[in-house]
Design a protein around this motif. Sequence first.
Motif, PDB file in Angstrom:
ATOM      1  N   LEU B 156       0.837  -1.206   0.000  1.00 24.83           N
ATOM      2  CA  LEU B 156       0.000   0.000   0.000  1.00 24.83           C
ATOM      3  C   LEU B 156       0.870   1.254   0.000  1.00 24.83           C
ATOM      4  O   LEU B 156       2.041   1.205   0.368  1.00 24.83           O
ATOM      5  CB  LEU B 156      -0.892   0.006   1.239  1.00 24.83           C
ATOM      6  CG  LEU B 156      -1.781  -1.220   1.435  1.00 24.83           C
ATOM      7  CD1 LEU B 156      -2.571  -1.092   2.733  1.00 24.83           C
ATOM      8  CD2 LEU B 156      -2.724  -1.412   0.253  1.00 24.83           C
ATOM      9  N   PHE B 157       0.268   2.339  -0.386  1.00 21.93           N
ATOM     10  CA  PHE B 157       0.888   3.678  -0.287  1.00 21.93           C
ATOM     11  C   PHE B 157       2.280   3.699  -0.916  1.00 21.93           C
ATOM     12  O   PHE B 157       3.235   4.206  -0.326  1.00 21.93           O
ATOM     13  CB  PHE B 157       0.968   4.120   1.190  1.00 21.93           C
ATOM     14  CG  PHE B 157      -0.350   4.001   1.928  1.00 21.93           C
ATOM     15  CD1 PHE B 157      -1.454   4.750   1.537  1.00 21.93           C
ATOM     16  CD2 PHE B 157      -0.482   3.139   3.007  1.00 21.93           C
ATOM     17  CE1 PHE B 157      -2.661   4.637   2.220  1.00 21.93           C
ATOM     18  CE2 PHE B 157      -1.684   3.022   3.684  1.00 21.93           C
ATOM     19  CZ  PHE B 157      -2.776   3.773   3.288  1.00 21.93           C
ATOM     20  N   ARG B 158       2.403   3.172  -2.129  1.00 21.37           N
ATOM     21  CA  ARG B 158       3.736   3.064  -2.735  1.00 21.37           C
ATOM     22  C   ARG B 158       4.349   4.431  -3.035  1.00 21.37           C
ATOM     23  O   ARG B 158       5.552   4.597  -2.966  1.00 21.37           O
ATOM     24  CB  ARG B 158       3.667   2.194  -3.994  1.00 21.37           C
ATOM     25  CG  ARG B 158       3.768   0.705  -3.611  1.00 21.37           C
ATOM     26  CD  ARG B 158       3.441  -0.219  -4.749  1.00 21.37           C
ATOM     27  NE  ARG B 158       1.983  -0.354  -4.890  1.00 21.37           N
ATOM     28  CZ  ARG B 158       1.410  -1.093  -5.823  1.00 21.37           C
ATOM     29  NH1 ARG B 158       2.143  -1.719  -6.718  1.00 21.37           N
ATOM     30  NH2 ARG B 158       0.102  -1.191  -5.881  1.00 21.37           N
ATOM     31  N   GLU B 159       3.476   5.423  -3.322  1.00 18.70           N
ATOM     32  CA  GLU B 159       4.013   6.782  -3.541  1.00 18.70           C
ATOM     33  C   GLU B 159       4.628   7.331  -2.257  1.00 18.70           C
ATOM     34  O   GLU B 159       5.655   7.991  -2.279  1.00 18.70           O
ATOM     35  CB  GLU B 159       2.908   7.736  -4.008  1.00 18.70           C
ATOM     36  CG  GLU B 159       2.467   7.485  -5.432  1.00 18.70           C
ATOM     37  CD  GLU B 159       1.137   8.171  -5.732  1.00 18.70           C
ATOM     38  OE1 GLU B 159       0.821   9.176  -5.056  1.00 18.70           O
ATOM     39  OE2 GLU B 159       0.421   7.678  -6.620  1.00 18.70           O
ATOM     40  N   ASP B 160       3.949   7.041  -1.140  1.00 18.32           N
ATOM     41  CA  ASP B 160       4.486   7.505   0.146  1.00 18.32           C
ATOM     42  C   ASP B 160       5.819   6.838   0.443  1.00 18.32           C
ATOM     43  O   ASP B 160       6.748   7.499   0.907  1.00 18.32           O
ATOM     44  CB  ASP B 160       3.498   7.189   1.279  1.00 18.32           C
ATOM     45  CG  ASP B 160       2.279   8.070   1.220  1.00 18.32           C
ATOM     46  OD1 ASP B 160       2.410   9.257   1.513  1.00 18.32           O
ATOM     47  OD2 ASP B 160       1.199   7.572   0.860  1.00 18.32           O
ATOM     48  N   LEU B 161       5.875   5.530   0.183  1.00 18.35           N
ATOM     49  CA  LEU B 161       7.120   4.813   0.470  1.00 18.35           C
ATOM     50  C   LEU B 161       8.271   5.455  -0.287  1.00 18.35           C
ATOM     51  O   LEU B 161       9.354   5.681   0.265  1.00 18.35           O
ATOM     52  CB  LEU B 161       6.982   3.332   0.089  1.00 18.35           C
ATOM     53  CG  LEU B 161       5.911   2.522   0.816  1.00 18.35           C
ATOM     54  CD1 LEU B 161       5.913   1.067   0.326  1.00 18.35           C
ATOM     55  CD2 LEU B 161       6.102   2.541   2.329  1.00 18.35           C
ATOM     56  N   ALA B 162       8.034   5.787  -1.583  1.00 22.17           N
ATOM     57  CA  ALA B 162       9.080   6.420  -2.401  1.00 22.17           C
ATOM     58  C   ALA B 162       9.419   7.803  -1.856  1.00 22.17           C
ATOM     59  O   ALA B 162      10.594   8.173  -1.743  1.00 22.17           O
ATOM     60  CB  ALA B 162       8.605   6.507  -3.853  1.00 22.17           C
ATOM     61  N   ASP B 163       8.383   8.536  -1.495  1.00 25.77           N
ATOM     62  CA  ASP B 163       8.576   9.886  -0.968  1.00 25.77           C
ATOM     63  C   ASP B 163       9.373   9.857   0.328  1.00 25.77           C
ATOM     64  O   ASP B 163      10.293  10.646   0.538  1.00 25.77           O
ATOM     65  CB  ASP B 163       7.203  10.534  -0.755  1.00 25.77           C
ATOM     66  CG  ASP B 163       7.326  11.912  -0.114  1.00 25.77           C
ATOM     67  OD1 ASP B 163       8.046  12.753  -0.688  1.00 25.77           O
ATOM     68  OD2 ASP B 163       6.719  12.127   0.957  1.00 25.77           O
TER      69      ASP B 163
END
Lengths: 373, 277
Positions: B156-163
């Motif tokens: 989940l929340f792969r954009e957050d993980l990258a950010d």
Amino acid sequence: MNAPDLVLTVEGLDALISALAGTGFRVIGPTPGEGAIVHDDVSSTDDLPRGWGDEQAPGRYRLRPRDDGALFGYALAPQSWKRFLHPPRERLWSARREGGEVDLRPAPLPEERFAFIGVRACELKAIAVQDRVLLGGAHVDARYAARRSSLFVVAVNCADPAATCFCSSMQTGPEVGEGHDVVLTELVSAEGSRFLARAGSEAGAAMLAGLPSRPATPREVAAGAEVIAGAEARMGRAMPPGDPRALLADLEHPRWDDVAARCLTCGACTQVCPTCFCTTVEDTSDLSGRETARDQRWDSCFATEFSFIHGGAVRASGRSRYRQWLTHKLATWIEQFGTSGCVGCGRCIAWCPVGIDITEEMAAFAAGPEDER
Amino acid sequence: MAIPAERRMVDATTPRPARVLSRRREAEDVWTLAVEAGPQDLDAAPGRFAMLTAFGVGEIPVSYSGDPAAEGRVIHTIRAVGAVSRALAGLEEGAMLGVRGPFGKGWPLAEVEGREVIAVAGGLGLAPVRPAIRRLVARGERPTLVYGARSPAQALFREDLADWRARGVEVEATVDHAGPDWRGHVGVVPPLIARRVRDPARTVAFVCGPEVMMRFAASALLEAGVAAEAIHISMERNMKCAVGLCGHCQFGGDLLCRDGPVAPLARVADRLHVAEL
């Protein structure tokens, strides 16, 4: 409230019932129902279970005729006063969806004012326990609060406890202590019953002042004390001494398996228990889906669904559900609400279809795992 | 008997209607709803939860996966597994749902200032951890995240993980099953924990995931030298009223809606090892 005891005749008790009804109370008292004492509307002493007692034992409840004409000669009705103050089902709110909007209407608060006649010491204590649970925290049950705040209690000291009773050992009876407006002690004689009456609140004192009565004689006061001493002496059971929180130290005790082999997980104990407060909610809708509503209803920790989270029930086995009930009732309840959840009324013993006896189970746990293994 | 008027007025059992602002798919069966915020939602600290009603279907507890005080909207991430969660996850933009809350105790963010935070999350357990990490990152801290998912597609929340990685957050992700493209860890979460605890005396852990994962994660943290008082786990039980009146969310002596869902391991460690409690 330190006024001397008064004596009411049966006619005086009738006057009390009429006065309560006349001031807008719905008067609920014991009635001889079908094979059991049933709390129901009463309009005079003619509705009371004159000449009826009860016989209770593990898995057994029977009415038995008495030859003394006592009006309150039974121990307990199967259902406690919980069914009026914290009813089995009630509407919380309803909602109507119209054009993308939702009109949500909380159910109106109950306006009915109850007067209870014949509340026992253990049952008063049970009401006090539910007060702690439903009114004592940061959030209150608004419907319970409304009913509770307008309640008038006429307690009646227990004269003839059942074989399943153990209020003495729980320090909750048999003598009525506090929480009542008026307390009566029935003095049974060949000429008919008289009642020692004492106020427990301002409202109770005002009510008694308006009734035909006379001061009690020293002899009548002594007779009242004998009624209570007699009840104490005839107490059918006792909860074993010791801190019940010891249960929490042995959650894998073999006795849990033993009791689970007998328990049907039917939940009857939780329905008759005067302190069991657990509820669930049910949402309903009409066929169009526009009108929806939520009802609150009694739930039981013996139901598998009670502990359901995605994937299944946390307490799938009967063993874990009985353990939850007993440890909550006698141990964790104290942490949560500062009081035991048991008042010693013995209803769970009488109404268990297989006669599981909470005092016997506690004795087995107190005996220690070595003796059991 | 007299009941104070201000408490009589509180009726937390009635939801308030709120509108879905947007919906997006996080994974195959996981959806994130943005819901319009009311004034109460400003108290939705990370780790607390709301009760969400799908009208005519039912109500379930759902954690806040966003930070309404910072974002001006309420974010909930829901796995569609039961009747209510499916109905909620299916709500389109503009649809109405019922909202109660916020309820419960969240992560002790005020107490972790200047300490090293390690967040350990499994599956949807990342949802209540997400706003905690966002707050820590926003105040310049660099927490560590160990995250496990069933598969890369379920993360989940792969954009957050990258950010977060870009902002210096150490993110260790592991999956149960992976395809040939996956370059991260494969396996369960707990073995990844020990190496990320550098200064156990200064470490605080936030743990949320399946109970079995939390049990082993807690053991790994303890073995790494983190104190039980500094390990906080987010527990889950059936919930109906969310205000301590219905009895459903008991976990030993705790009513998790009131005493949790976040609880220090020091208080609940023994209970984690009792089956069916």
